[in-house]
Design an enzyme around this catalytic site. Structure first.
Site, PDB file in Angstrom:
ATOM      1  N   GLY A  10     -13.429  -6.181  19.996  1.00  0.00           N
ATOM      2  CA  GLY A  10     -14.552  -5.621  19.258  1.00  0.00           C
ATOM      3  C   GLY A  10     -14.572  -6.103  17.815  1.00  0.00           C
ATOM      4  O   GLY A  10     -15.331  -6.996  17.483  1.00  0.00           O
TER       5      GLY A  10
ATOM      6  N   SER B 175     -11.227 -11.657  23.420  1.00  0.00           N
ATOM      7  CA  SER B 175     -12.098 -11.448  22.280  1.00  0.00           C
ATOM      8  C   SER B 175     -11.281 -11.091  21.034  1.00  0.00           C
ATOM      9  O   SER B 175     -10.332 -11.791  20.699  1.00  0.00           O
ATOM     10  CB  SER B 175     -13.125 -10.365  22.627  1.00  0.00           C
ATOM     11  N   TYR B 176     -11.624  -9.990  20.328  1.00  0.00           N
ATOM     12  CA  TYR B 176     -10.857  -9.627  19.146  1.00  0.00           C
ATOM     13  C   TYR B 176      -9.439  -9.166  19.506  1.00  0.00           C
ATOM     14  O   TYR B 176      -8.581  -9.055  18.623  1.00  0.00           O
ATOM     15  CB  TYR B 176     -11.571  -8.539  18.332  1.00  0.00           C
TER      16      TYR B 176
ATOM     17  N   ASP C 178     -19.447 -19.544  26.659  1.00  0.00           N
ATOM     18  CA  ASP C 178     -19.426 -18.510  25.628  1.00  0.00           C
ATOM     19  C   ASP C 178     -19.706 -19.147  24.268  1.00  0.00           C
ATOM     20  O   ASP C 178     -19.007 -20.086  23.862  1.00  0.00           O
ATOM     21  CB  ASP C 178     -18.057 -17.825  25.616  1.00  0.00           C
TER      22      ASP C 178
ATOM     23  N   HIS D 292     -18.084 -15.105  27.907  1.00  0.00           N
ATOM     24  CA  HIS D 292     -17.080 -14.462  27.056  1.00  0.00           C
ATOM     25  C   HIS D 292     -16.078 -13.644  27.862  1.00  0.00           C
ATOM     26  O   HIS D 292     -14.901 -13.596  27.533  1.00  0.00           O
ATOM     27  CB  HIS D 292     -17.802 -13.568  26.035  1.00  0.00           C
TER      28      HIS D 292
END
Length: 456
Positions: free
Chosen positions: A83, A179-180, A376, A428
């Site tokens: 996130g 992701s994060y 992505d 992603h």
């Protein structure tokens, strides 16, 4: 009875008492049935809270889904979404690697044929506090969280969770995420590694980590992302030049005014596409939720947002689901959500690079795999390749196509201390777009075998 015998007997009684308390807590956390669950479920599952800070009343929510076969001999894998501020249950569990996916009615669930719990025991963690069902009794915690506290709380969670589930204490343990979580996973891995150093029997039997489409290094992520946008025809020549001139200096956490202007231009040139999966149409029922390229982390404002997010919002807000999962026990005055705007928008610390941690853990001999979906545009394959190239690792097996049922599943390169795998046609969230290929990837990671290179 001699004093030494009394001491041994006392320790034995204490040990039995600890195990008895642990298994009692396990029993309280056991999920007997989930609303809308299919009949043919052949694995145990548990969920609940682990307090990581008693003074603040900070508690993290977990969901354990044990392996479908021989769970007692399978490794344990912790999954983290990023996130920052997004739920591992909403994304990792409910639409990617978990055993259950949610029907479009938002009320029932079905079995995922490519669930990673066919190969391992899966532990999903909603982290940090303020994300999903995880909470703090001190509201200020939601406005002051960052990378450092997230790692420390996750470590405290693990130590206390292993005390609750002692049968997993010495099991092979891996961390995975996307992701994060490209920040969460290496930082937690480093903390575990350092805590384990010098201990004869490590508290956590940590073996390595796996990250996908991961935020890794601000400078290389910027270069690789802008290059991907330009080479895939998403932005104009002039915007590409402006991005490179305006955004390559400073932190992506706090971009400059001129960098934000260039990002706005790129956002408008993208049009109505999903940057998290550039060749798939946005969800029609949520077209108004087109993701912007701007935000606290300019190109990382949300996790992948297809219609499945709306199904999660419906399902995990059902009172009967929360009761079955032992969730929302404090009855917070706001609904469960896939991502927290408060946590994400007030993120405090975010190091510029994870590469020094990679170097430390590669030198320690830990297993590190990095994978990337090649459609992505948020954390694209070019960004990942630039970051890995910056490590200057010797090549063991040069770039090669890997195969699934005679078709190219992607490409891979094996370095000394790190393996890179791409997955063709995946966005992603690789396991969402290419579930079979992601499962093959996961199995090869667990075995530490190179991806299948023969055309079969």
């Amino acid at each position: 009875m001699g004093n030494s015998m009394k001491l041994v007997f006392g320790c034995f009684i204490l040990l039995l008492s600890c195990f008895s308390a642990a298994f009692a807590n396990q029993k309280n956390d056991r999920i007997t049935w989930l609303p809308g669950q299919p009949e043919n479920v052949n694995f145990e599952q548990y969920s609940g809270y682990v307090t990581v800070n008693k003074l603040a009343g900070r508690a993290l929510f977990y969901w354990l889904t044990e392996s479908t076969t021989n769970p007692e001999s399978k490794p344990l894998v912790l999954w983290l979404n990023g996130g920052p501020g997004c739920s591992s249950i909403a994304y990792g569990a409910a639409e990617e690697i978990g055993p259950f996916h949610i029907q479009n009615d938002g009320k029932s669930i079905y079995l995922n044929p490519y669930s990673w719990n066919k190969a391992a025991n899966l532990l999903f963690l909603e982290s940090p506090a303020g994300v999903g069902f995880s909470y703090s009794n001190r509201t200020a915690d939601y406005y002051t969280v960052g990378d450092s506290r997230t790692a420390k709380d996750a470590y405290k969670f693990l130590v206390r969770w292993f005390n609750r589930f002692p049968q997993y204490k010495h099991r092979d343990f891996y961390i995975a995420g996307e992701s994060y979580a490209g920040h969460y996973v290496p930082q937690l891995s480093q903390l575990i590694y350092r805590k384990n150093k010098g201990i004869a029997q490590p508290v956590i039997n940590f073996k390595g980590f796996l990250v996908g489409n991961a935020v890794t290094n601000d400078y290389h992520d910027y270069i690789g992302t802008f290059e991907y946008w330009w080479t895939h025809g998403l932005i104009s020549d002039s915007t590409y030049k402006n991005l490179r001139n305006a955004c390559l200096v400073g932190s992506s956490q706090h971009p400059s005014i001129i960098c934000n202007r260039a990002l706005d231009d790129a956002d408008s040139e993208f049009g109505n596409i999903d940057p998290y999966s550039i060749y798939t149409r946005p969800c029609k029922s949520k077209a108004s939720l087109k993701r912007s390229l701007r935000g606290r982390y300019p190109w990382m404002t949300r996790g992948y947002d297809p219609c499945t997010e709306s199904y999660s919002n419906e399902y995990f807000n059902l009172p009967e689901v929360q009761q079955a999962m032992h969730a929302n026990v404090t009855k917070v005055p706001f609904p469960w959500s896939t991502c927290s705007d408060i946590v994400g928008n007030y993120w405090s610390d975010s190091p510029l690079s994870m590469l020094p941690i990679y170097q430390e853990l590669i030198a320690a001999g830990l297993r590190i795999w990095v994978f990337s979906g090649d459609t992505d545009a948020v954390v694209p394959v070019t960004a990942t390749r630039y970051s890995i190239d910056a490590l200057k690792l010797p090549t063991v097996i040069n770039w090669f196509p890997w195969y699934d049922n005679g078709k190219v599943g992607g490409w891979s390169q094996v370095y000394k201390g790190l393996t890179l795998v791409t997955v063709t046609g995946a966005g992603h969230e690789v396991p969402l777009h290419r579930p079979r290929q992601a499962f093959i990837l996961f199995n090869h990671f667990l075995k530490n075998h190179p991806m299948p290179s023969q055309f079969l």
